[in-house]
Write an enzyme that holds these catalytic residues in place. Structure first.
Site, PDB file in Angstrom:
ATOM      1  N   ARG A 160      -0.445 -46.732  24.258  1.00  0.00           N
ATOM      2  CA  ARG A 160       0.778 -46.051  23.810  1.00  0.00           C
ATOM      3  C   ARG A 160       1.252 -46.496  22.434  1.00  0.00           C
ATOM      4  O   ARG A 160       1.806 -45.694  21.672  1.00  0.00           O
ATOM      5  CB  ARG A 160       1.905 -46.285  24.818  1.00  0.00           C
ATOM      6  CG  ARG A 160       1.612 -45.775  26.213  1.00  0.00           C
ATOM      7  CD  ARG A 160       1.401 -44.275  26.233  1.00  0.00           C
ATOM      8  NE  ARG A 160       1.145 -43.807  27.596  1.00  0.00           N
ATOM      9  CZ  ARG A 160       0.657 -42.595  27.854  1.00  0.00           C
ATOM     10  NH1 ARG A 160       0.355 -41.750  26.877  1.00  0.00           N
ATOM     11  NH2 ARG A 160       0.447 -42.247  29.104  1.00  0.00           N
ATOM     12  N   GLU A 162      -5.030 -37.390  36.024  1.00  0.00           N
ATOM     13  CA  GLU A 162      -5.393 -36.006  35.689  1.00  0.00           C
ATOM     14  C   GLU A 162      -6.435 -35.453  36.666  1.00  0.00           C
ATOM     15  O   GLU A 162      -7.204 -36.201  37.270  1.00  0.00           O
ATOM     16  CB  GLU A 162      -5.969 -35.922  34.265  1.00  0.00           C
ATOM     17  CG  GLU A 162      -5.042 -36.479  33.193  1.00  0.00           C
ATOM     18  CD  GLU A 162      -5.412 -36.065  31.784  1.00  0.00           C
ATOM     19  OE1 GLU A 162      -6.235 -35.141  31.617  1.00  0.00           O
ATOM     20  OE2 GLU A 162      -4.861 -36.665  30.835  1.00  0.00           O
ATOM     21  N   ASP A 205      -9.014 -32.226  26.499  1.00  0.00           N
ATOM     22  CA  ASP A 205      -7.898 -32.653  27.326  1.00  0.00           C
ATOM     23  C   ASP A 205      -6.732 -31.685  27.140  1.00  0.00           C
ATOM     24  O   ASP A 205      -6.296 -31.454  26.012  1.00  0.00           O
ATOM     25  CB  ASP A 205      -7.490 -34.075  26.929  1.00  0.00           C
ATOM     26  CG  ASP A 205      -6.675 -34.743  28.017  1.00  0.00           C
ATOM     27  OD1 ASP A 205      -6.733 -34.294  29.177  1.00  0.00           O
ATOM     28  OD2 ASP A 205      -5.977 -35.724  27.707  1.00  0.00           O
TER      29      ASP A 205
END
Lengths: 434, 434
Positions: A244, A208, A134
């Site tokens: 998160r 993405e 990534d």
């Protein structure tokens, strides 16, 4: 490559409003009612079964070798064949499906070869993924996220020199449609000094571009920037689901780990470089004062045409919205032009130390946010870390994702004089933690 | 499991001074003069060819299934069978090779089955590695490295709560003996504000324990700490070669990437949990004031016996030392007891978010340094980042590794009343950058 907007197909659904006109021809792996997965190409509202077509003798020469390499229901060996095989297959498919093709009768006589896409076909991962990397090339995202942590100094000093990336988890990449089980993990509650354990409370998506690697390299032999584009087999959409609260607690000093590895979703169709050729752009100019890339990342052809103009969209559909038949809420409308580094630069950088890339490796671009409201590619950015909830037509609010929420990624390319193409969807619905 | 120091083998080289006595029986994959790789077990100075033995009818029942699963020259399917298959195979091998075994004549009559280990056998990676994860559980290393960057606060606040790990590159893991091509990359020279590109100038080794995953889990289904040991197939030595100058510049904010992905070396023999059983220890007590692990990481059996007493050694041999016939220089003598987290805790943590582990996945422990001089598991620690060069008997000095330098990792377990076992070597020689 033939890429002419007036080329029409005898497959009616491939003309007019479709993501998969004759000019797209994305490749994928599908199965029907529990049959073994096999390769196909999307055209209009159909999948063309390449295995059946191979056996019917519709392919010769290089195109035949290309389809033969897809045996076993994974595209790795086909990816490894590189550009020539991909182009030969594309040219043959354009011949077979163009309006007025002499092959129409032959194909129609074997109706089983054109399967309705919507109905019974299940789509799978197109390749066995050996390694997933990534990147972090969306500079607006890097700045937006950096601001939350370091208001005065959002971008770290290496950002404009290094195409930052890290290794991701390959075993949990799944094709669109796979459910997203809310992960559990350690988090540090605000103000606490000891962590607690429980379901993630700040579940997020990340928009993405996915990149499928074609021909690999030998260990110790870097891929030069001028050759890098030749090592890319195609593109997809990728949702880098992120926890998160787990991420904030775990990521120092070695980077994100369990906050990302519970699932990564990709759209199942491989949109080829050839299909995207009309939507290439120059790499957006670096703002005045930005450093020049080091020579191993710099290639004139790449600077002139290594960018893409692909519109990217994210939609949210909650359980309540589905019950009330409300349309999906658009969270993001962004574009690949917010990539600070090109895909060729990613390939050149990744291999410059001698790291071996292999056919079927997957790259994520990193979150592709734009600079404005409405263009942010994650809830972290949209709600400023949960401080500014969004309101939905259902009367609900969202700081982060709730159980039952579905996230849908879409992409399309449009240009005057060319047929518009799409990527197909990348969907996933959040399930309650176990 | 039979683990008795007085059990001797009719294979003479398995008795006395050997890393591979009858009590070890590590599994691996080898080939002879270009033949297809196949599974074998090390005994004394020999490899017992399991494929030939299978065909000769030497295995029945579960042991037979175990060896059948090794067909194709990769141990993944065998690992997936889990503990029962491993134990059945071990018991049968103990039967076959014990002094006085009635099978001796049968095995000796087919001499080809016992191949001399040193001569023509090439050893390969024992499994296809889907994902490689590198942990950071060596607390002394974390403290030593932390001190170089943050003298007052060497350990980050999450260290004693989270078994820190990150995804590594699977495609460049190689078996012992593979050369280490010095990588090129971006580095930021001291005092500079712009990076330069060139060969790594601070090439280092890292001494780690490698862990081979056995049975996997379904995505979304964590492995409980009490079950975690059952998911480990075996152990090896691992050298996490590191480019310190590349690492320092690239690693913020997402962790090490190209500084580690050029090669990772492992010793080729899989030392099983059964062979290591006598060398299990309690997990070393946490110092007064350290937090208790969260419940998902806490299991009494694991606390009581989840540690290991394995002595770890690193040797350096330079080109000049080889020319002068000097013995290798010992850089490190350490032990697995410096692991702050057990291997079971690593497995439980890695899967707690639902991440899928698969048979043949590889874990690295992180660098296993001890607290004292002579126990440091990397040159970064030994030379304090290059400030205190070491002197060699050849008259040379080293801050970091030079071209031609060979690093050799070794490990051995010893305990009164038990046969001592070893891991075999993990070697690699540095080649000049291309």
């Amino acid at each position: 490559m033939t890429q002419n907007s007036i080329t029409r197909s005898w497959v009616a659904s491939a003309n007019g409003h479709t993501e998969f006109p004759l000019q797209n021809l994305p490749l994928g792996v599908f199965s029907v009612e529990g049959s073994a997965p096999r390769a196909g190409v999307a055209i209009g509202e159909h999948i063309f079964d390449l295995q059946v077509a191979l056996e019917a003798g519709l392919f010769d020469g290089v195109a035949r070798s290309a389809v033969e390499a897809m045996r076993g229901g994974q595209l790795n060996a086909f990816f490894e064949l590189g550009r020539d095989a991909r182009v030969a297959l594309r040219e043959r498919l354009l011949e077979l499906f163009s309006e007025g093709s002499t092959h129409r009768g032959n194909i129609e006589a074997q109706g089983a070869k054109l399967l309705p896409l919507a109905a019974d076909c299940q789509l799978h991962l197109p390749a066995r993924i050996s390694d997933y990397t990534d990147f972090y090339v969306g500079i607006e995202h890097a700045q937006n996220v950096g601001k939350l942590f370091r208001p005065d100094n959002p971008l770290l000093p290496n950002y404009k020199h290094v195409p930052i990336g890290y290794h991701g988890r390959a075993s949990t990449v799944r094709a669109s449609g796979a459910d997203v089980r809310r992960p559990k993990g350690q988090t540090l509650p605000a103000g606490a000094t000891e962590p607690t354990f429980g379901p993630c409370a700040r579940l997020d998506y990340e928009l993405e571009l996915g990149i499928w690697i074609g021909q690999g390299n030998e260990m110790g032999e870097p891929i030069a920037i001028g050759d890098a584009a030749e090592h890319i087999a195609g593109f997809c959409l990728l949702n880098d689901w992120s926890a998160r609260d787990i991420q904030a607690w775990e990521y120092q000093p070695l980077g994100p780990f369990l906050s990302k590895s519970f699932i990564t979703s990709v759209s199942p169709w491989v949109v080829t470089a050839e299909a995207l050729a009309p939507f290439r752009t120059a790499q957006p100019a670096r703002p005045q004062g930005d450093p020049q890339p080091l020579p191993y990342l710099l290639d004139k052809r790449d600077q002139d045409g290594g960018g893409f103009d692909i519109e990217l969209e994210v939609l949210l559909l909650t359980e309540k919205m589905r019950e009330q038949n409300l349309p999906a809420h658009r969270l993001t409308l962004s574009n690949t032009r917010y990539m600070y580094w090109t895909v060729a630069q990613m390939v050149a950088h990744h291999s410059v130390n001698g790291c071996q890339l292999q056919a079927g490796d997957l790259f994520g671009s990193g979150t592709l946010s734009g600079p404005e409201n409405g263009q942010f590619g994650s809830l972290l950015e949209i709600t400023e870390g949960g401080k500014k909830p969004i309101e939905l037509a259902s009367g609900e609010v969202r700081k982060f994702l709730e159980d039952g929420d579905e996230i849908i990624l879409r992409a399309r390319c449009a240009r005057e004089g060319f047929a518009s193409i799409g990527f197909g969807e990348c969907r996933g619905t959040v399930l309650a933690a176990r």
